[in-house]
Scaffold this motif. Structure first.
Motif, short mmCIF file in Angstrom:
data_model
loop_
_atom_site.label_atom_id
_atom_site.label_comp_id
_atom_site.label_asym_id
_atom_site.label_seq_id
_atom_site.Cartn_x
_atom_site.Cartn_y
_atom_site.Cartn_z
N CYS A 256 0.84 -1.20 0.00
CA CYS A 256 0.00 0.00 0.00
C CYS A 256 0.87 1.26 0.00
O CYS A 256 0.59 2.22 -0.72
CB CYS A 256 -0.93 0.00 1.21
SG CYS A 256 -2.33 -1.13 1.07
N CYS A 259 2.29 1.56 -3.51
CA CYS A 259 1.30 2.06 -4.46
C CYS A 259 1.09 3.56 -4.28
O CYS A 259 0.93 4.30 -5.25
CB CYS A 259 -0.03 1.33 -4.28
SG CYS A 259 -0.04 -0.38 -4.86
N LEU A 277 -3.77 2.35 -9.17
CA LEU A 277 -4.90 2.55 -8.26
C LEU A 277 -5.77 1.31 -8.17
O LEU A 277 -6.27 0.97 -7.09
CB LEU A 277 -5.74 3.74 -8.73
CG LEU A 277 -5.07 5.12 -8.66
CD1 LEU A 277 -6.05 6.20 -9.05
CD2 LEU A 277 -4.50 5.40 -7.28
N GLU A 278 -5.95 0.60 -9.28
CA GLU A 278 -6.74 -0.64 -9.26
C GLU A 278 -6.04 -1.71 -8.42
O GLU A 278 -6.67 -2.44 -7.66
CB GLU A 278 -6.95 -1.15 -10.69
CG GLU A 278 -8.03 -0.42 -11.46
CD GLU A 278 -9.39 -0.57 -10.83
OE1 GLU A 278 -9.75 -1.69 -10.42
OE2 GLU A 278 -10.10 0.45 -10.71
N TRP A 280 -3.91 -1.13 -6.00
CA TRP A 280 -3.98 -0.63 -4.63
C TRP A 280 -5.33 -0.97 -4.01
O TRP A 280 -5.41 -1.43 -2.86
CB TRP A 280 -3.75 0.88 -4.67
CG TRP A 280 -3.53 1.52 -3.33
CD1 TRP A 280 -3.54 0.93 -2.10
CD2 TRP A 280 -3.26 2.91 -3.09
NE1 TRP A 280 -3.29 1.85 -1.12
CE2 TRP A 280 -3.13 3.07 -1.70
CE3 TRP A 280 -3.13 4.01 -3.92
CZ2 TRP A 280 -2.85 4.31 -1.12
CZ3 TRP A 280 -2.86 5.24 -3.35
CH2 TRP A 280 -2.72 5.39 -1.97
N LYS A 281 -6.40 -0.77 -4.75
CA LYS A 281 -7.76 -1.06 -4.26
C LYS A 281 -7.89 -2.54 -3.93
O LYS A 281 -8.48 -2.91 -2.89
CB LYS A 281 -8.78 -0.63 -5.31
CG LYS A 281 -10.22 -0.81 -4.90
CD LYS A 281 -11.16 -0.10 -5.87
CE LYS A 281 -11.10 -0.69 -7.25
NZ LYS A 281 -12.09 -0.08 -8.17
N TRP A 282 -7.36 -3.39 -4.77
CA TRP A 282 -7.42 -4.85 -4.56
C TRP A 282 -6.61 -5.23 -3.32
O TRP A 282 -7.07 -6.05 -2.50
CB TRP A 282 -6.87 -5.55 -5.80
CG TRP A 282 -6.82 -7.05 -5.70
CD1 TRP A 282 -7.86 -7.93 -5.74
CD2 TRP A 282 -5.64 -7.85 -5.55
NE1 TRP A 282 -7.41 -9.22 -5.64
CE2 TRP A 282 -6.05 -9.21 -5.52
CE3 TRP A 282 -4.29 -7.56 -5.46
CZ2 TRP A 282 -5.15 -10.25 -5.38
CZ3 TRP A 282 -3.38 -8.60 -5.32
CH2 TRP A 282 -3.80 -9.93 -5.28
N GLU A 284 -5.87 -3.32 -0.72
CA GLU A 284 -6.54 -2.82 0.48
C GLU A 284 -7.71 -3.72 0.90
O GLU A 284 -7.97 -3.89 2.09
CB GLU A 284 -7.04 -1.39 0.26
CG GLU A 284 -5.94 -0.34 0.44
CD GLU A 284 -6.50 1.05 0.60
OE1 GLU A 284 -7.65 1.29 0.14
OE2 GLU A 284 -5.80 1.91 1.17
N LYS A 285 -8.40 -4.28 -0.08
CA LYS A 285 -9.50 -5.20 0.24
C LYS A 285 -8.98 -6.43 0.98
O LYS A 285 -9.54 -6.87 1.99
CB LYS A 285 -10.22 -5.62 -1.05
CG LYS A 285 -11.34 -6.63 -0.85
CD LYS A 285 -11.98 -7.00 -2.17
CE LYS A 285 -13.08 -8.05 -1.97
NZ LYS A 285 -12.55 -9.33 -1.46
N SER A 429 -7.14 7.84 -2.47
CA SER A 429 -8.33 7.00 -2.30
C SER A 429 -9.43 7.44 -3.25
O SER A 429 -10.13 6.62 -3.85
CB SER A 429 -8.83 7.09 -0.85
OG SER A 429 -7.88 6.56 0.03
N LYS A 432 -8.92 6.36 -6.95
CA LYS A 432 -9.09 4.94 -7.30
C LYS A 432 -10.37 4.73 -8.09
O LYS A 432 -10.50 3.77 -8.85
CB LYS A 432 -9.14 4.08 -6.03
CG LYS A 432 -7.84 4.02 -5.25
CD LYS A 432 -8.06 3.22 -3.98
CE LYS A 432 -6.90 3.39 -3.02
NZ LYS A 432 -7.15 2.71 -1.74
N TYR A 433 -11.33 5.63 -7.90
CA TYR A 433 -12.63 5.45 -8.53
C TYR A 433 -12.99 6.59 -9.49
O TYR A 433 -14.08 6.60 -10.06
CB TYR A 433 -13.72 5.36 -7.44
CG TYR A 433 -13.42 4.36 -6.38
CD1 TYR A 433 -13.72 3.00 -6.58
CD2 TYR A 433 -12.82 4.73 -5.19
CE1 TYR A 433 -13.43 2.06 -5.61
CE2 TYR A 433 -12.53 3.79 -4.20
CZ TYR A 433 -12.84 2.46 -4.42
OH TYR A 433 -12.55 1.54 -3.46
#
Length: 450
Positions: A256, A259, A277-278, A280-282, A284-285, A429, A432-433
């Motif tokens: 993290c 990223c 970012l994609e 990183w999102k994965w 973090e989940k 954050s 990411k979206y």
């Protein structure tokens, strides 16, 4: 029925006395032949408990007694029926007692002040003192072997690598240092007090992070291959008791940090920005799942004391606090009262131009002066947007350009001014979206600069 919890109250004591009386009656009624009837009952209805398949179904009771060969023994039939009923009533009393203890425990938690730091979910056993000691021994053994409540099983779905070549992602340069990650661990004394002291090789974590980052660099156009590679490394730690979970959390945390640094350096116009970012999102989940597992693991008081530096590090992260607040349904706490002192902003924000824009932000209701420092009253993403605008407006990093030729942002002075850590992560954050950094309320911030 017994408990290590001290549950006061007349109702609970009466319940306990009633249960003890039932146990005495049940013991007086018991006959070894009852086991044959219980075996027959379970065969008639396998949904019952195998050891004690007690039931209110009178037809099945009569049929089971008949199968066991005691239907002509009136005294036996009456004794078994009474024994069966006592067992059912005793179970109902136990459940009621558990509800009373749970309610008392819940009310006690509500009254206690909310600790400022990482919390573990507390476990309680409602059983006899003898069985309680047995359970403690089982848990201790499970902990050493990584079984039971200490079992650590990673479930990460596999991704179809065959579609990687169809995604049309260009290779992008990825180069970032792990120093921020290491420095934060050092800040909380994690490496020395926890890992070095207990023989944990922290260098191995850094080595693996380096290997993963090199792999990402080589296969940056194949995101699913990258995910499967990371998943394979993480799963290897499932078989290691206790320390395997710590290692997985550290690896995810390190990635993290990586990223975050990469997303800042490569610039938003680079096609690789959204890929990072994609990823990183994965990550973090998956990290969230591990932090939840960590919180629900029943460590002893001494273990929690040893883990405090590690917990302090996790609690300092935005994701760590989010997990804690979600599990414990923690309301926002008021800031502790602090002595009033003269405001001393960082030197970068002491010029007339900076003071003017800060005063405008106060007048517009974005922030206020509280207890001798500036307090931001909106969400953190809007703060990140404000910081970015002010940094560019004041040209705090004039001449320092990113890969896209844009002026870089100076975050540190604002973190000191507002006493907020990692403001930049709030922007990351959001990105990411989204393709543009336009958090809700950004137009109101823009008006401050007109």
């Amino acid at each position: 029925m017994s408990s290590k919890n001290n549950v006061p109250g007349k109702e609970f004591k009466e319940l306990q006395e009633k249960f003890n009386k039932l146990c005495n009656e049940q013991e007086a009624l018991f006959r070894p032949e009852f086991e044959k009837v219980f075996d027959a009952l379970f065969k008639l209805d396998t949904s019952l408990l195998k050891n004690y398949p007690c039931t209110n179904n009178k037809n099945n009771i009569n049929k089971a007694i008949e199968i066991a060969g005691f239907s002509n023994d009136t005294e036996f039939c009456e004794a078994f029926t009474q024994y069966n009923q006592i067992f059912i009533e005793g179970k109902e009393i136990q459940l009621k007692g558990i509800e009373m203890i749970a309610k008392e425990h819940s009310e006690k938690i509500k009254k206690e002040p909310i600790p400022n730091g990482w919390r573990f979910f507390n476990f309680s056993f409602i059983t006899s003192p003898q069985l309680h000691d047995i359970l403690n021994n089982i848990i201790e053994t499970d902990g050493k072997k990584g079984k039971g409540l200490f079992a650590n099983i990673t479930e990460i779905k596999s991704f179809d690598e065959s579609i990687d070549g169809l995604m049309d992602v260009e290779v992008y340069g990825i180069k970032c240092t792990m120093q921020p990650f290491v420095r934060d661990l050092e800040k909380f004394n994690v490496i020395d007090s926890l890992f070095k002291k207990h023989g944990f090789d922290f260098k191995r974590i850094l080595t693996i992070l380096k290997i993963i980052s090199d792999f990402i660099k080589e296969y940056s156009t194949e995101p699913n291959k990258v995910r499967n590679y990371i998943a394979g490394i993480i799963k290897d730690y499932d078989s290691i008791p206790i320390w395997g979970l710590f290692s997985q959390i550290l690896l995810f945390e390190g990635l993290c940090y990586w990223c975050s640094g990469v997303s800042e350096k490569i610039g938003q116009s680079n096609d690789g920005y959204n890929d990072v970012l994609e990823l990183w999102k994965w990550i973090e989940k998956l990290l969230t799942e591990k932090l939840i597992k960590f919180t629900y693991t029943p460590y002893g008081d001494n273990d929690k004391l040893i883990l405090k530096p590690f917990c302090d590090f996790l609690y300092d992260t935005e994701l760590g606090q989010c997990v804690q607040k979600t599990i414990f349904n923690t309301p926002e706490q008021l800031e502790p009262e602090q002595p009033k002192t003269d405001i001393k902003p960082p030197k970068e924000l002491t010029n007339p131009k900076a003071k003017e824009i800060l005063n405008k932000a106060i007048e517009a209701g974005f922030c206020e002066v509280q207890h001798g420092f500036y307090k931001w009253d909106k969400d953190k993403q809007l703060l990140a947007y404000f910081v970015e605008k002010v940094s560019l407006y004041l040209e705090l990093r004039k001449g320092r350009l990113d890969k896209d030729g844009k002026q870089t942002i100076s975050w540190k002075p604002f973190e000191q001014l507002f006493k907020e850590n990692k403001i930049q992560s709030a922007k990351a954050s959001f990105m990411k979206y989204n393709t543009k950094f336009t958090p809700p309320g950004y137009t109101d911030i823009d008006l401050l600069f007109n």
